[in-house]
Design an enzyme around this catalytic site. Structure first.
Site, PDB file in Angstrom:
ATOM      1  CG  ASP A 157      47.952  41.431  39.943  1.00 48.78           C
ATOM      2  OD1 ASP A 157      48.323  42.323  40.727  1.00 48.78           O
ATOM      3  OD2 ASP A 157      47.283  41.656  38.918  1.00 48.78           O
ATOM      4  CB  SER A 185      45.272  48.473  41.985  1.00 50.31           C
ATOM      5  OG  SER A 185      44.265  48.034  41.104  1.00 50.31           O
ATOM      6  CG  HIS A 187      45.595  44.535  38.335  1.00 51.01           C
ATOM      7  ND1 HIS A 187      46.030  43.803  39.406  1.00 51.01           N
ATOM      8  CD2 HIS A 187      45.040  45.648  38.866  1.00 51.01           C
ATOM      9  CE1 HIS A 187      45.757  44.449  40.535  1.00 51.01           C
ATOM     10  NE2 HIS A 187      45.138  45.573  40.218  1.00 51.01           N
TER      11      HIS A 187
END
Length: 180
Positions: free
Chosen positions: A123, A57, A96
């Site tokens: 998210d 990701s 992230h």
């Protein structure tokens, strides 16, 4: 016949000493690793100063298997920083990028929205049901450095437990053969 018995006793005591030396050496390696880990937790201010990237990701910046070094300090989190966070109800931390920071003026609390660089959406679908923002207690740390691909050892041992047993067996065999 006395010299044969003495020779066998000498060999046995030599083997015992060798095995004890191996055990002490292994103990020193484990202890050293724990000392380094505790030192890192003190220096970085983080209980988990190292994490492995488990998904794609964050590509192309970080790839699966990269190890990230984390730091936690009191500086405000900014848009663009890469953070590692835990979500309520999930055991595995997520790596992230911060895409929005929202400060509540009445309380001064900071709320954060994150997104994987390789993901199409933010998210919020990963957060706990009904949760729209991360709060400070969700953040485990900020990425301050990385080692590419080194975390694959952890991934392989987690996803394919047979490899973990093979490594343990190989270490055991190494100890046994080194005493000969």
């Amino acid at each position: 016949m006395g010299w044969v018995a003495d020779s066998l006793d000498s060999i046995r005591s030599s083997q015992i000493r060798h095995v004890l030396t191996q055990i002490v050496s292994l103990g020193m390696i484990v202890t050293s690793a724990l000392i380094v880990w505790k030192g890192l937790t003190c220096v970085t201010g983080n209980e988990s100063p190292v994490v492995v990237v488990l998904s794609g990701s964050m590509e192309p910046g970080f790839k699966r298997g990269d190890i990230l070094f984390l730091q936690m300090n009191k500086d405000p989190i900014r848009v663009g920083e890469i953070v590692v966070f835990n979500v309520d109800g999930r055991d595995i931390p997520i790596v992230h990028r911060v895409i929005k920071v929202h400060e509540r003026h009445n309380t001064g609390e900071i709320q954060i929205l994150t997104k994987g660089d390789n993901n199409g959406e933010d998210d919020r679908v990963l957060y706990a049901h009904g949760q729209l923002w991360l709060e400070q207690h969700h953040i485990m740390g900020r990425a301050v450095g990385f080692l590419p691909y080194v975390g694959w050892v952890t991934i392989i041992m987690t996803e394919k437990p047979i490899f973990k047993y093979l490594v343990i067996g190989a270490l055991g065999l190494l100890i046994i053969t080194s005493k000969e």
